[in-house]
Design a protein around this motif. Structure first.
Motif, PDB file in Angstrom:
ATOM      1  N   MET A 131     -90.266  -0.704  -5.629  1.00 10.53           N
ATOM      2  CA  MET A 131     -89.962  -1.865  -6.570  1.00 10.53           C
ATOM      3  C   MET A 131     -90.632  -2.828  -6.061  1.00 10.53           C
ATOM      4  N   ARG A 132     -90.010  -2.979  -4.567  1.00 11.64           N
ATOM      5  CA  ARG A 132     -90.389  -4.561  -3.809  1.00 11.64           C
ATOM      6  C   ARG A 132     -91.548  -4.529  -3.415  1.00 11.64           C
ATOM      7  N   ALA A 133     -92.515  -3.343  -3.765  1.00  9.22           N
ATOM      8  CA  ALA A 133     -93.766  -3.418  -3.226  1.00  9.22           C
ATOM      9  C   ALA A 133     -94.631  -4.078  -4.383  1.00  9.22           C
ATOM     10  N   SER A 134     -93.997  -3.838  -5.785  1.00 12.97           N
ATOM     11  CA  SER A 134     -94.452  -4.082  -7.280  1.00 12.97           C
ATOM     12  C   SER A 134     -93.530  -5.778  -7.172  1.00 12.97           C
ATOM     13  N   ARG A 135     -92.970  -6.065  -6.471  1.00 12.36           N
ATOM     14  CA  ARG A 135     -92.110  -7.423  -6.669  1.00 12.36           C
ATOM     15  C   ARG A 135     -93.207  -8.343  -5.855  1.00 12.36           C
ATOM     16  N   ALA A 136     -93.822  -7.219  -5.044  1.00 10.45           N
ATOM     17  CA  ALA A 136     -94.231  -8.702  -4.177  1.00 10.45           C
ATOM     18  C   ALA A 136     -96.194  -8.601  -4.326  1.00 10.45           C
ATOM     19  N   SER A 137     -96.379  -7.778  -5.138  1.00 14.43           N
ATOM     20  CA  SER A 137     -97.522  -8.326  -5.764  1.00 14.43           C
ATOM     21  C   SER A 137     -97.549  -9.231  -6.616  1.00 14.43           C
ATOM     22  N   LEU A 138     -96.364  -8.656  -7.965  1.00 15.93           N
ATOM     23  CA  LEU A 138     -96.339  -9.798  -8.932  1.00 15.93           C
ATOM     24  C   LEU A 138     -96.127 -11.713  -7.828  1.00 15.93           C
ATOM     25  N   GLY A 139     -95.244 -10.907  -7.098  1.00 16.07           N
ATOM     26  CA  GLY A 139     -95.040 -12.665  -6.531  1.00 16.07           C
ATOM     27  C   GLY A 139     -95.719 -13.413  -6.052  1.00 16.07           C
ATOM     28  N   LYS A 140     -96.833 -13.143  -5.668  1.00  9.72           N
ATOM     29  CA  LYS A 140     -98.269 -13.975  -5.171  1.00  9.72           C
ATOM     30  C   LYS A 140     -98.173 -14.522  -6.207  1.00  9.72           C
ATOM     31  N   HIS A 141     -98.513 -14.738  -8.146  1.00  6.68           N
ATOM     32  CA  HIS A 141     -98.264 -15.336  -9.150  1.00  6.68           C
ATOM     33  C   HIS A 141     -96.853 -15.550 -10.397  1.00  6.68           C
ATOM     34  N   PHE A 142     -95.990 -15.625  -9.885  1.00  4.96           N
ATOM     35  CA  PHE A 142     -94.902 -15.491 -10.206  1.00  4.96           C
ATOM     36  C   PHE A 142     -93.252 -16.051  -9.018  1.00  4.96           C
ATOM     37  N   ASP A 143     -93.001 -16.345 -10.104  1.00  2.96           N
ATOM     38  CA  ASP A 143     -91.478 -16.550  -9.190  1.00  2.96           C
ATOM     39  C   ASP A 143     -90.817 -15.129  -8.999  1.00  2.96           C
ATOM     40  N   PRO A 144     -89.719 -15.655  -8.035  1.00  4.81           N
ATOM     41  CA  PRO A 144     -89.119 -14.090  -8.104  1.00  4.81           C
ATOM     42  C   PRO A 144     -88.190 -13.632  -8.923  1.00  4.81           C
ATOM     43  N   ARG A 145     -87.608 -14.246  -9.598  1.00  7.11           N
ATOM     44  CA  ARG A 145     -87.042 -13.944 -11.096  1.00  7.11           C
ATOM     45  C   ARG A 145     -87.488 -13.492 -11.544  1.00  7.11           C
ATOM     46  N   THR A 146     -89.397 -13.887 -12.281  1.00  9.25           N
ATOM     47  CA  THR A 146     -89.623 -13.904 -12.658  1.00  9.25           C
ATOM     48  C   THR A 146     -90.500 -12.789 -12.399  1.00  9.25           C
ATOM     49  N   ALA A 147     -90.959 -12.330 -11.602  1.00  8.57           N
ATOM     50  CA  ALA A 147     -91.258 -11.271 -10.772  1.00  8.57           C
ATOM     51  C   ALA A 147     -90.645  -9.918 -11.189  1.00  8.57           C
TER      52      ALA A 147
END
Length: 190
Positions: A131-147
């Motif tokens: 989950m942390r890895a997925s959120r980090a990938s999304l975090g390149k484009h979105f804020d942490p809550r949205t990720a």
């Protein structure tokens, strides 16, 4: 069966065992996964299992870690290729609807991982790391809550579309992704 066994210097044996464990889990579930079934599927002697793994728990952790890393790599690759927020949204839609991520076999394995991780702290660690890895990938484009919300959406809609007799269309998924990510600051800013 001896014709399918590899010699003692078989460098791919451990990997074959891990891959075979995933195949056995997909077919029989975690509770139906035995050393004997995995050894047979891997084409190795039953005795060689203990050379590489100190028990079923160790093998399951290795197998589910491989699944998580493989899926995480594809997840990251899709999001890394995105250059704009719109492309990142399209990548999220692809994660949910596309053929590359979350095949029927992988979704069955994910169900097994989640069910087993709910009762096993070591496998819960594998899940949390994923989950942390997925959120980090999304975090390149979105804020942490949205990720975090988008990551849950990827998991949830993938599961629902797999189970539902009327899965959401790609267009419907795109509308949901757009709604969840509307106003999200890129790259974790905001």
């Amino acid at each position: 069966m001896t014709g399918s066994l590899r010699g003692p210097n078989d460098p791919g044996r451990r990997d074959r065992i891990i891959d075979a464990a995933l195949d056995v889990i997909a077919e029989h579930g975690v509770t139906g996964t035995t050393h004997r079934r995995v050894a047979e599927a891997a084409g190795v002697s039953l005795g060689s299992m203990t050379y590489y793994f100190d028990g079923m728990q160790h093998l399951l952790i290795e197998a589910f870690t491989r699944l998580a890393e493989s899926m995480s790599h594809r997840y990251r690759a899709l999001l890394d290729a995105a250059r704009t927020t719109q492309e990142a949204r399209a990548a999220v839609v692809e994660l949910i609807c596309g053929p590359e991520y979350g095949t029927s076999r992988e979704l069955v394995l994910i169900y097994e991982l989640y069910a087993f991780a709910a009762r096993d702290p070591a496998l819960l660690g594998v899940t949390r790391s994923w989950m942390r890895a997925s959120r980090a990938s999304l975090g390149k484009h979105f804020d942490p809550r949205t990720a975090r919300g988008l990551d849950a959406l990827v998991e949830g809609l993938s599961i629902h579309n797999h189970m539902d007799d009327e899965p959401l269309s790609r267009e419907e998924v795109a509308a949901i992704v757009a709604a969840v990510s509307a106003g999200a600051a890129p790259g974790g800013r905001g």
